[in-house]
Design a protein around this motif. Structure first.
Motif, PDB file in Angstrom:
ATOM      1  N   SER A 167       0.816  -1.213   0.000  1.00 14.92           N
ATOM      2  CA  SER A 167       0.000   0.000   0.000  1.00 14.92           C
ATOM      3  C   SER A 167       0.847   1.259   0.000  1.00 14.92           C
ATOM      4  O   SER A 167       1.834   1.353   0.735  1.00 14.92           O
ATOM      5  N   ASP A 168       0.414   2.210  -0.817  1.00 20.92           N
ATOM      6  CA  ASP A 168       0.984   3.549  -0.743  1.00 20.92           C
ATOM      7  C   ASP A 168       0.590   4.131   0.615  1.00 20.92           C
ATOM      8  O   ASP A 168      -0.422   3.745   1.198  1.00 20.92           O
ATOM      9  N   VAL A 169       1.365   5.074   1.113  1.00 25.48           N
ATOM     10  CA  VAL A 169       1.038   5.722   2.380  1.00 25.48           C
ATOM     11  C   VAL A 169       0.075   6.879   2.142  1.00 25.48           C
ATOM     12  O   VAL A 169      -0.989   6.951   2.748  1.00 25.48           O
ATOM     13  N   GLN A 170       0.437   7.786   1.230  1.00 24.72           N
ATOM     14  CA  GLN A 170      -0.377   8.974   0.972  1.00 24.72           C
ATOM     15  C   GLN A 170      -1.330   8.720  -0.186  1.00 24.72           C
ATOM     16  O   GLN A 170      -0.892   8.563  -1.323  1.00 24.72           O
TER      17      GLN A 170
ATOM     18  N   SER B 111      -5.730   6.913   4.021  1.00 21.00           N
ATOM     19  CA  SER B 111      -4.296   6.690   3.792  1.00 21.00           C
ATOM     20  C   SER B 111      -3.953   5.220   4.032  1.00 21.00           C
ATOM     21  O   SER B 111      -4.742   4.460   4.611  1.00 21.00           O
ATOM     22  N   GLY B 112      -2.761   4.844   3.621  1.00 20.99           N
ATOM     23  CA  GLY B 112      -2.289   3.492   3.886  1.00 20.99           C
ATOM     24  C   GLY B 112      -2.182   3.205   5.374  1.00 20.99           C
ATOM     25  O   GLY B 112      -2.468   2.097   5.823  1.00 20.99           O
ATOM     26  N   ILE B 113      -1.792   4.196   6.141  1.00 18.39           N
ATOM     27  CA  ILE B 113      -1.687   4.020   7.591  1.00 18.39           C
ATOM     28  C   ILE B 113      -3.073   3.836   8.201  1.00 18.39           C
ATOM     29  O   ILE B 113      -3.270   2.992   9.084  1.00 18.39           O
TER      30      ILE B 113
ATOM     31  N   PHE C 122       4.523  -1.052   3.035  1.00 17.42           N
ATOM     32  CA  PHE C 122       4.230   0.330   2.647  1.00 17.42           C
ATOM     33  C   PHE C 122       5.248   0.821   1.637  1.00 17.42           C
ATOM     34  O   PHE C 122       6.448   0.573   1.784  1.00 17.42           O
TER      35      PHE C 122
ATOM     36  N   THR D 143       6.316   4.527  -0.177  1.00 13.52           N
ATOM     37  CA  THR D 143       6.097   5.949   0.064  1.00 13.52           C
ATOM     38  C   THR D 143       7.133   6.801  -0.647  1.00 13.52           C
ATOM     39  O   THR D 143       8.268   6.368  -0.841  1.00 13.52           O
TER      40      THR D 143
ATOM     41  N   GLU E 158      11.173   7.184   5.545  1.00 21.53           N
ATOM     42  CA  GLU E 158      10.681   6.011   6.253  1.00 21.53           C
ATOM     43  C   GLU E 158      10.336   6.300   7.710  1.00 21.53           C
ATOM     44  O   GLU E 158       9.317   5.822   8.210  1.00 21.53           O
TER      45      GLU E 158
ATOM     46  N   VAL F 107       6.815   7.475   8.678  1.00 24.57           N
ATOM     47  CA  VAL F 107       5.826   6.413   8.464  1.00 24.57           C
ATOM     48  C   VAL F 107       5.844   5.462   9.653  1.00 24.57           C
ATOM     49  O   VAL F 107       4.808   5.124  10.216  1.00 24.57           O
TER      50      VAL F 107
ATOM     51  N   VAL G  39       8.923  -0.919   4.945  1.00 24.13           N
ATOM     52  CA  VAL G  39       8.629   0.386   4.351  1.00 24.13           C
ATOM     53  C   VAL G  39       9.682   0.645   3.280  1.00 24.13           C
ATOM     54  O   VAL G  39      10.873   0.652   3.572  1.00 24.13           O
TER      55      VAL G  39
END
Length: 119
Positions: free
Chosen positions: A49-52, A57-59, A76, A78, A82, A85, A95
């Motif tokens: 998954s992308d974070v943004q 969001s991914g998070i 992740f 991004t 790192e 994140v 990450v």
């Protein structure tokens, strides 16, 4: 199956092509919400998954999965550093910063899949 979630179509295309060339079944999604509402949710061996991303969001996706006690491993990717994140995630996860090396992604997937709990 590996699920890839990223709002950048080029990243989805490139990542899924790489994974398919390595023999993985791949499902792609342009948003976390699309993934959550798909049949792949609950069936993936690993998520990338992308974070943004717009919306969730991914998070936030990671938190939602853990709140449901879904232990699926998440990798992740991004464009950002790192450390920021990792400060939002209280779990050992991979990450990778964009652009990432194909070998690094495959190594993360292999590690993630090898530590899957037995069902």
């Amino acid at each position: 199956m590996i699920s890839v979630i990223d709002d950048e179509v080029e990243v989805l295309r490139g990542t899924s092509s790489l994974l398919r060339s390595c023999g993985f079944d791949v499902a792609t999604f342009t948003s976390a919400k699309d993934f959550l509402h798909s049949p792949s949710n609950g069936r993936s061996a690993c998520l990338i998954s992308d974070v943004q991303m717009p919306g969730m969001s991914g998070i936030e996706l990671f938190a939602a999965l853990r709140a449901r006690q879904d232990p699926v491993p998440v990798i992740f990717i991004t464009a950002f550093a790192e450390a920021p994140v990792r400060q939002h995630i209280e779990a050992p996860v991979c990450v990778l910063q964009k652009p990432y090396q194909a070998e690094a992604l495959i190594a993360c997937i292999e590690r993630a899949i090898s530590v899957q709990p037995e069902t």
